[in-house]
Write a protein that holds these residues in place. Sequence first.
Motif, PDB file in Angstrom:
ATOM      1  N   ASP A  74      13.439   5.282  -8.060  1.00 18.14           N
ATOM      2  CA  ASP A  74      12.289   4.715  -8.764  1.00 18.14           C
ATOM      3  C   ASP A  74      11.030   4.909  -7.943  1.00 18.14           C
ATOM      4  OD1 ASP A  74      13.378   3.061 -11.179  1.00 18.14           O
ATOM      5  OD2 ASP A  74      14.727   2.586  -9.519  1.00 18.14           O
ATOM      6  N   GLU A  75       9.923   5.209  -8.631  1.00 19.50           N
ATOM      7  CA  GLU A  75       8.636   5.308  -7.956  1.00 19.50           C
ATOM      8  C   GLU A  75       8.125   3.906  -7.657  1.00 19.50           C
ATOM      9  OE1 GLU A  75       5.808   7.996  -9.620  1.00 19.50           O
ATOM     10  OE2 GLU A  75       7.361   9.476 -10.070  1.00 19.50           O
ATOM     11  N   VAL A  76       7.500   3.760  -6.481  1.00 21.38           N
ATOM     12  CA  VAL A  76       6.956   2.466  -6.083  1.00 21.38           C
ATOM     13  C   VAL A  76       5.529   2.639  -5.592  1.00 21.38           C
ATOM     14  CG1 VAL A  76       9.239   1.524  -5.517  1.00 21.38           C
ATOM     15  CG2 VAL A  76       7.878   2.607  -3.715  1.00 21.38           C
ATOM     16  N   GLY A  77       4.748   1.603  -5.751  1.00 18.10           N
ATOM     17  CA  GLY A  77       3.368   1.586  -5.287  1.00 18.10           C
ATOM     18  C   GLY A  77       2.935   0.147  -5.115  1.00 18.10           C
ATOM     19  N   PRO A  78       1.676  -0.087  -4.797  1.00 13.23           N
ATOM     20  CA  PRO A  78       1.198  -1.442  -4.548  1.00 13.23           C
ATOM     21  C   PRO A  78       1.583  -2.404  -5.675  1.00 13.23           C
ATOM     22  CG  PRO A  78      -0.493   0.133  -3.973  1.00 13.23           C
ATOM     23  CD  PRO A  78       0.601   0.906  -4.656  1.00 13.23           C
ATOM     24  N   GLY A  79       2.163  -3.524  -5.289  1.00 12.56           N
ATOM     25  CA  GLY A  79       2.591  -4.543  -6.245  1.00 12.56           C
ATOM     26  C   GLY A  79       4.046  -4.456  -6.654  1.00 12.56           C
ATOM     27  N   THR A  80       4.723  -3.351  -6.336  1.00 10.16           N
ATOM     28  CA  THR A  80       6.138  -3.235  -6.680  1.00 10.16           C
ATOM     29  C   THR A  80       6.949  -4.203  -5.819  1.00 10.16           C
ATOM     30  OG1 THR A  80       5.874  -0.877  -7.179  1.00 10.16           O
ATOM     31  CG2 THR A  80       8.122  -1.669  -6.845  1.00 10.16           C
ATOM     32  N   VAL A  81       7.850  -4.944  -6.469  1.00 10.22           N
ATOM     33  CA  VAL A  81       8.743  -5.879  -5.777  1.00 10.22           C
ATOM     34  C   VAL A  81      10.171  -5.408  -6.028  1.00 10.22           C
ATOM     35  CG1 VAL A  81       9.514  -8.271  -5.579  1.00 10.22           C
ATOM     36  CG2 VAL A  81       7.110  -7.774  -6.103  1.00 10.22           C
ATOM     37  N   ILE A  82      10.945  -5.271  -4.953  1.00 10.34           N
ATOM     38  CA  ILE A  82      12.290  -4.695  -5.025  1.00 10.34           C
ATOM     39  C   ILE A  82      13.275  -5.657  -4.372  1.00 10.34           C
ATOM     40  CG2 ILE A  82      13.728  -2.724  -4.344  1.00 10.34           C
ATOM     41  CD1 ILE A  82      10.719  -1.475  -3.715  1.00 10.34           C
ATOM     42  N   PHE A  83      14.408  -5.901  -5.026  1.00  8.38           N
ATOM     43  CA  PHE A  83      15.501  -6.663  -4.415  1.00  8.38           C
ATOM     44  C   PHE A  83      16.614  -5.693  -4.073  1.00  8.38           C
ATOM     45  CE2 PHE A  83      19.732  -8.603  -5.059  1.00  8.38           C
ATOM     46  CZ  PHE A  83      19.724  -9.439  -3.950  1.00  8.38           C
ATOM     47  N   VAL A  84      17.101  -5.758  -2.831  1.00 10.63           N
ATOM     48  CA  VAL A  84      18.232  -4.938  -2.395  1.00 10.63           C
ATOM     49  C   VAL A  84      19.293  -5.886  -1.840  1.00 10.63           C
ATOM     50  CG1 VAL A  84      19.035  -3.090  -0.888  1.00 10.63           C
ATOM     51  CG2 VAL A  84      16.714  -3.006  -1.806  1.00 10.63           C
ATOM     52  N   PRO A  85      20.479  -5.957  -2.480  1.00  5.48           N
ATOM     53  CA  PRO A  85      21.508  -6.837  -1.961  1.00  5.48           C
ATOM     54  C   PRO A  85      22.096  -6.319  -0.649  1.00  5.48           C
ATOM     55  CG  PRO A  85      22.337  -5.601  -3.845  1.00  5.48           C
ATOM     56  CD  PRO A  85      20.884  -5.256  -3.699  1.00  5.48           C
ATOM     57  N   ALA A  86      22.604  -7.225   0.137  1.00  7.10           N
ATOM     58  CA  ALA A  86      23.225  -6.869   1.418  1.00  7.10           C
ATOM     59  C   ALA A  86      24.261  -5.771   1.202  1.00  7.10           C
ATOM     60  CB  ALA A  86      23.880  -8.100   2.029  1.00  7.10           C
ATOM     61  N   GLY A  87      24.247  -4.779   2.104  1.00  6.80           N
ATOM     62  CA  GLY A  87      25.244  -3.721   2.088  1.00  6.80           C
ATOM     63  C   GLY A  87      24.931  -2.532   1.201  1.00  6.80           C
ATOM     64  N   GLU A  88      23.902  -2.625   0.348  1.00  2.53           N
ATOM     65  CA  GLU A  88      23.590  -1.504  -0.546  1.00  2.53           C
ATOM     66  C   GLU A  88      22.783  -0.434   0.176  1.00  2.53           C
ATOM     67  OE1 GLU A  88      20.694  -0.946  -4.248  1.00  2.53           O
ATOM     68  OE2 GLU A  88      22.465  -2.166  -4.720  1.00  2.53           O
ATOM     69  N   ALA A 131       0.855  -1.197   0.000  1.00  3.17           N
ATOM     70  CA  ALA A 131       0.000   0.000   0.000  1.00  3.17           C
ATOM     71  C   ALA A 131       0.883   1.236   0.000  1.00  3.17           C
ATOM     72  CB  ALA A 131      -0.914   0.013   1.225  1.00  3.17           C
ATOM     73  N   GLY A 132       0.330   2.335  -0.517  1.00  5.56           N
ATOM     74  CA  GLY A 132       1.022   3.620  -0.487  1.00  5.56           C
ATOM     75  C   GLY A 132       1.866   3.879  -1.717  1.00  5.56           C
ATOM     76  N   HIS A 133       2.457   5.076  -1.717  1.00  2.00           N
ATOM     77  CA  HIS A 133       3.325   5.498  -2.831  1.00  2.00           C
ATOM     78  C   HIS A 133       4.520   6.261  -2.286  1.00  2.00           C
ATOM     79  CE1 HIS A 133      -0.354   4.668  -5.122  1.00  2.00           C
ATOM     80  NE2 HIS A 133       0.498   4.369  -6.088  1.00  2.00           N
ATOM     81  N   ALA A 134       5.674   6.034  -2.920  1.00  4.44           N
ATOM     82  CA  ALA A 134       6.918   6.690  -2.526  1.00  4.44           C
ATOM     83  C   ALA A 134       7.930   6.491  -3.651  1.00  4.44           C
ATOM     84  CB  ALA A 134       7.446   6.091  -1.217  1.00  4.44           C
ATOM     85  N   LYS A 135       9.154   6.893  -3.381  1.00  2.00           N
ATOM     86  CA  LYS A 135      10.291   6.546  -4.236  1.00  2.00           C
ATOM     87  C   LYS A 135      11.236   5.719  -3.396  1.00  2.00           C
ATOM     88  CE  LYS A 135      10.392  10.335  -7.504  1.00  2.00           C
ATOM     89  NZ  LYS A 135      11.174  11.432  -8.083  1.00  2.00           N
ATOM     90  N   ILE A 136      11.955   4.818  -4.046  1.00  2.55           N
ATOM     91  CA  ILE A 136      13.064   4.141  -3.370  1.00  2.55           C
ATOM     92  C   ILE A 136      14.323   4.610  -4.075  1.00  2.55           C
ATOM     93  CG2 ILE A 136      12.913   2.020  -4.759  1.00  2.55           C
ATOM     94  CD1 ILE A 136      13.815   0.626  -2.002  1.00  2.55           C
ATOM     95  N   THR A 137      15.306   5.010  -3.274  1.00  2.00           N
ATOM     96  CA  THR A 137      16.537   5.538  -3.837  1.00  2.00           C
ATOM     97  C   THR A 137      17.717   4.699  -3.379  1.00  2.00           C
ATOM     98  OG1 THR A 137      16.875   7.078  -2.005  1.00  2.00           O
ATOM     99  CG2 THR A 137      15.636   7.897  -3.901  1.00  2.00           C
ATOM    100  N   SER A 138      18.684   4.593  -4.262  1.00  2.00           N
ATOM    101  CA  SER A 138      19.976   3.973  -3.965  1.00  2.00           C
ATOM    102  C   SER A 138      20.990   4.791  -4.760  1.00  2.00           C
ATOM    103  CB  SER A 138      19.971   2.493  -4.382  1.00  2.00           C
ATOM    104  OG  SER A 138      19.794   2.369  -5.769  1.00  2.00           O
ATOM    105  N   PRO A 139      22.267   4.578  -4.538  1.00  2.00           N
ATOM    106  CA  PRO A 139      23.243   5.397  -5.261  1.00  2.00           C
ATOM    107  C   PRO A 139      23.004   5.370  -6.771  1.00  2.00           C
ATOM    108  CG  PRO A 139      24.332   4.178  -3.532  1.00  2.00           C
ATOM    109  CD  PRO A 139      22.913   3.659  -3.599  1.00  2.00           C
ATOM    110  N   GLY A 140      22.741   6.561  -7.326  1.00  2.00           N
ATOM    111  CA  GLY A 140      22.573   6.699  -8.760  1.00  2.00           C
ATOM    112  C   GLY A 140      21.224   6.268  -9.310  1.00  2.00           C
ATOM    113  N   ARG A 141      20.260   5.994  -8.427  1.00  2.00           N
ATOM    114  CA  ARG A 141      18.964   5.517  -8.916  1.00  2.00           C
ATOM    115  C   ARG A 141      17.832   5.950  -7.990  1.00  2.00           C
ATOM    116  NH1 ARG A 141      17.615  -0.489 -11.127  1.00  2.00           N
ATOM    117  NH2 ARG A 141      15.492   0.011 -11.757  1.00  2.00           N
TER     118      ARG A 141
END
Length: 111
Positions: A69-83, A57-67
Amino acid sequence: MEIIKGAGVWVHPGEAGNDWFEQLRTADMSVGTYCIPAGGHDAQSPHTEDEIYVVTAGHAKITSPGRADEVGPGTVIFVPAGEEHRFTEVTEDLVVLVVFGPAFGSRAPKS
């Protein structure tokens, strides 16, 4: 088998503004829910475990170095350890189902 009740469901954050609720823990993984209210600030630090986020639920952005992305319901994100990563611009109460592998906090930080 186990039904994980309450996983991925909004729970009003406490005084800190954000809340993480762990609903399942085994040696190899943990599952929980991370809630950030609209306008809230995500101050998390990189984790020592790999993560899968599923926005329920909800809306936001997910940020990482150099990136970013907008996210909302249904978005699936992989973040490796240490990032480094964080949710920003939370425009609607954000609810994220989080799966850590191995379990959250089970790996010693790298020195």
